[in-house]
Enzyme design. Structure first.
Site, PDB file in Angstrom:
ATOM      1  N   ALA A 213       0.827  -1.203   0.000  1.00  0.00           N
ATOM      2  CA  ALA A 213       0.000   0.000   0.000  1.00  0.00           C
ATOM      3  C   ALA A 213       0.868   1.261   0.000  1.00  0.00           C
ATOM      4  O   ALA A 213       0.461   2.292  -0.526  1.00  0.00           O
ATOM      5  CB  ALA A 213      -0.952   0.000   1.190  1.00  0.00           C
TER       6      ALA A 213
ATOM      7  N   GLN B 186      -6.396  -0.860   5.438  1.00  0.00           N
ATOM      8  CA  GLN B 186      -7.016  -1.495   6.607  1.00  0.00           C
ATOM      9  C   GLN B 186      -8.439  -1.967   6.328  1.00  0.00           C
ATOM     10  O   GLN B 186      -8.909  -2.911   6.964  1.00  0.00           O
ATOM     11  CB  GLN B 186      -7.047  -0.513   7.792  1.00  0.00           C
ATOM     12  CG  GLN B 186      -5.701  -0.175   8.369  1.00  0.00           C
ATOM     13  CD  GLN B 186      -5.046  -1.349   9.097  1.00  0.00           C
ATOM     14  OE1 GLN B 186      -5.680  -2.346   9.426  1.00  0.00           O
ATOM     15  NE2 GLN B 186      -3.756  -1.230   9.337  1.00  0.00           N
TER      16      GLN B 186
ATOM     17  N   CYS C  38       4.526   1.445  13.068  1.00  0.00           N
ATOM     18  CA  CYS C  38       5.677   2.056  12.417  1.00  0.00           C
ATOM     19  C   CYS C  38       6.318   3.126  13.298  1.00  0.00           C
ATOM     20  O   CYS C  38       7.477   3.464  13.135  1.00  0.00           O
ATOM     21  CB  CYS C  38       5.299   2.638  11.061  1.00  0.00           C
ATOM     22  SG  CYS C  38       3.551   2.903  10.852  1.00  0.00           S
TER      23      CYS C  38
HETATM   24  C1  LIG Z   1      -0.157  -0.823   6.548  1.00  0.00           C
HETATM   25  C2  LIG Z   1      -0.701   0.404   5.923  1.00  0.00           C
HETATM   26  C3  LIG Z   1      -0.057   1.016   4.843  1.00  0.00           C
HETATM   27  C4  LIG Z   1       1.251   0.487   4.291  1.00  0.00           C
HETATM   28  O1  LIG Z   1       1.056  -0.747   3.634  1.00  0.00           O
HETATM   29  P1  LIG Z   1       2.328  -1.632   3.213  1.00  0.00           P
HETATM   30  O2  LIG Z   1       1.720  -2.678   2.332  1.00  0.00           O
HETATM   31  O3  LIG Z   1       2.870  -2.176   4.481  1.00  0.00           O
HETATM   32  O4  LIG Z   1       3.260  -0.754   2.477  1.00  0.00           O
HETATM   33  C5  LIG Z   1      -0.617   2.144   4.303  1.00  0.00           C
HETATM   34  N1  LIG Z   1      -1.754   2.647   4.789  1.00  0.00           N
HETATM   35  C6  LIG Z   1      -2.410   2.099   5.830  1.00  0.00           C
HETATM   36  C7  LIG Z   1      -3.682   2.708   6.308  1.00  0.00           C
HETATM   37  C8  LIG Z   1      -1.892   0.966   6.435  1.00  0.00           C
HETATM   38  O5  LIG Z   1      -2.536   0.434   7.476  1.00  0.00           O
END
Ligand SMILES: *Cc1c(COP(=O)(O)O)cnc(C)c1O
Length: 402
Positions: free
Chosen positions: A93, A201, A350
């Site tokens: 994401a 999410q 994070c």
């Molecule tokens: C986990 C998350 C991301 C990042 O996704 P990755 O696949 O780990 O890069 C971005 N936005 C939200 C809302 C997330 O929960």
């Protein structure tokens, strides 16, 4: 499971793994276990079906290409995309958010641009905004109410002549609050502005239909929905309106030139399968089951806790698996260390370890002590009711002791 090894040759059967095996996993908003059905679907694409999906002159490539198209259709189906051709595979994401926001803005060239986003977005969105801001793009960061929702009237008022894009997430990763999605979509349509929605999410957890909601770009992540890490996708509408983006990775022209680089076939297959399973499980009542477990955990905490407990996030418009609470006069980090047998987080994963209070908890008006006293539980598919009772008892015992 097809990959089980004898204990003697299994490198995971070490002492440290034994410790984590006794731990109740309640951090499903940070990442989730790969569903065994997803793993099984992926495995052949590491071994006998290892072809490059771009090598269509032989059967190896054709088999991989066909698997990729199946996966694309599975992703499209989960989010209601009119065509699988509107799905671009990415590494997650984070990359999908970068491609959507930077891609759309950079495509505008030197034209002055304005973007409306929100203060509680994920870092992957906020950091894209900061970097574009340095290049002269104007941003409006909408505030949120005490539950984490934006005010649609403020969104409407923020949109001006130069506004190209709205970037507002579906559900928050810390407090689980779901934004007024249909209303945001109506405003975007009415004002003829593109809407990018970070649904990392929400996808697979609550119903999301890009047509019903008026979403033009949608980011998803496999590892938040029982798929593999390092895999995601961006839905980018091709008609009414056609979204144009500048690619962020250039090279071999894969993914219709939008994302060069040999596609991760096992990863994409895993994401596709994860989407298919989420759609099936959602229809079979998974959200209700997860919500019931979460509420059981919450009531267990309330029943025994000496200190006051404040719920963070919206009571109703919230992800079924999310429970974020602030324990008054308690240090969440110290509590988490004491609770070694329960995997959970304080604030966002994070930023955990950092001493900054969460920007999301601040935005909903929690002071620093309440922000530092916060715990985030992420309940998921593989949890049990029994684990909720055990976890509640353990948290209450440690909190009351501290
Ligand atoms: C986990 C998350 C991301 C990042 O996704 P990755 O696949 O780990 O890069 C971005 N936005 C939200 C809302 C997330 O929960």
């Amino acid at each position: 499971m097809p990959v089980q090894l004898a204990a003697a040759e299994n490198p995971l059967a070490s002492e440290s793994h034994q410790t984590s095996a006794g731990t109740i996993y309640l951090d499903n908003l940070a990442t989730s276990a790969v569903d065994p059905r997803v793993l099984e679907a992926m495995l052949p694409f590491f071994s006998e079906r290892f072809g490059n999906a771009a090598s269509k002159t032989h059967s190896y490539g054709l088999v991989a290409a066909e698997a990729l198209e199946t996966a694309r259709a599975q992703v499209a189906r989960l989010v209601g995309a009119p065509s699988p051709q509107e799905v671009v595979f990415t590494s997650g994401a984070t990359e999908a958010n970068n491609l959507a926001i930077k891609g759309v803005i950079e495509f505008q060239g030197t034209r002055p641009c304005h973007v409306v986003t929100c203060v509680t977005e994920h870092r992957a969105v906020l950091d894209c905004c900061r970097s574009l801001e340095k290049k002269g793009v104007r941003f409006t960061y909408l505030p949120v109410d005490a539950y984490g929702r934006i005010d649609p009237d403020q969104l409407r008022d923020a949109i001006g002549e130069q506004t190209i894009l709205i970037s507002i997430m579906a559900a928050n990763n810390e407090i689980g609050t779901v934004q007024p999605l249909a209303t945001i979509g109506q405003i975007a349509k009415e004002k003829e502005v593109l809407w990018h929605c970070d649904a990392a999410q929400a996808a697979g957890k609550i119903p999301l239909d890009v047509d019903d909601l008026g979403i033009d770009l949608l980011s998803i992540s496999a590892h938040k929905m029982y798929g593999p890490k390092g895999q995601g996708a961006l839905f980018a509408r091709r008609k009414h309106p056609r979204v144009r983006m500048a690619p962020q990775l250039e090279g071999g022209g894969q993914e219709r030139g939008l994302r060069s680089g040999t596609v991760n076939v096992p990863g994409a297959v895993g994401l596709g399968k994860a989407c298919e399973i989420c759609a099936t499980e959602m229809a079979a009542g998974e959200a209700e089951r997860v919500r019931a477990m979460r509420d059981r955990l919450y009531h267990g905490l309330l029943a025994g806790m000496v200190t006051e407990v404040t719920l963070n996030g919206h009571v109703e418009h919230r992800l079924p698996g999310c429970l974020n609470v602030s324990l008054h006069d308690l240090d969440g980090a110290a509590l988490i260390i004491a609770l070694r047998d329960i995997a959970l987080s304080s604030g966002a994963a994070c930023t955990s370890g950092a001493s900054e209070p969460s920007h999301v908890l601040r935005a909903i008006g929690r002071d620093d002590t309440l922000a530092f006293g916060s715990l985030r539980f992420g309940v998921g598919r593989f949890n049990t009711e029994c684990e909720m009772d055990l976890a509640a008892r353990r948290v209450v015992a440690e909190a009351n002791r501290l």
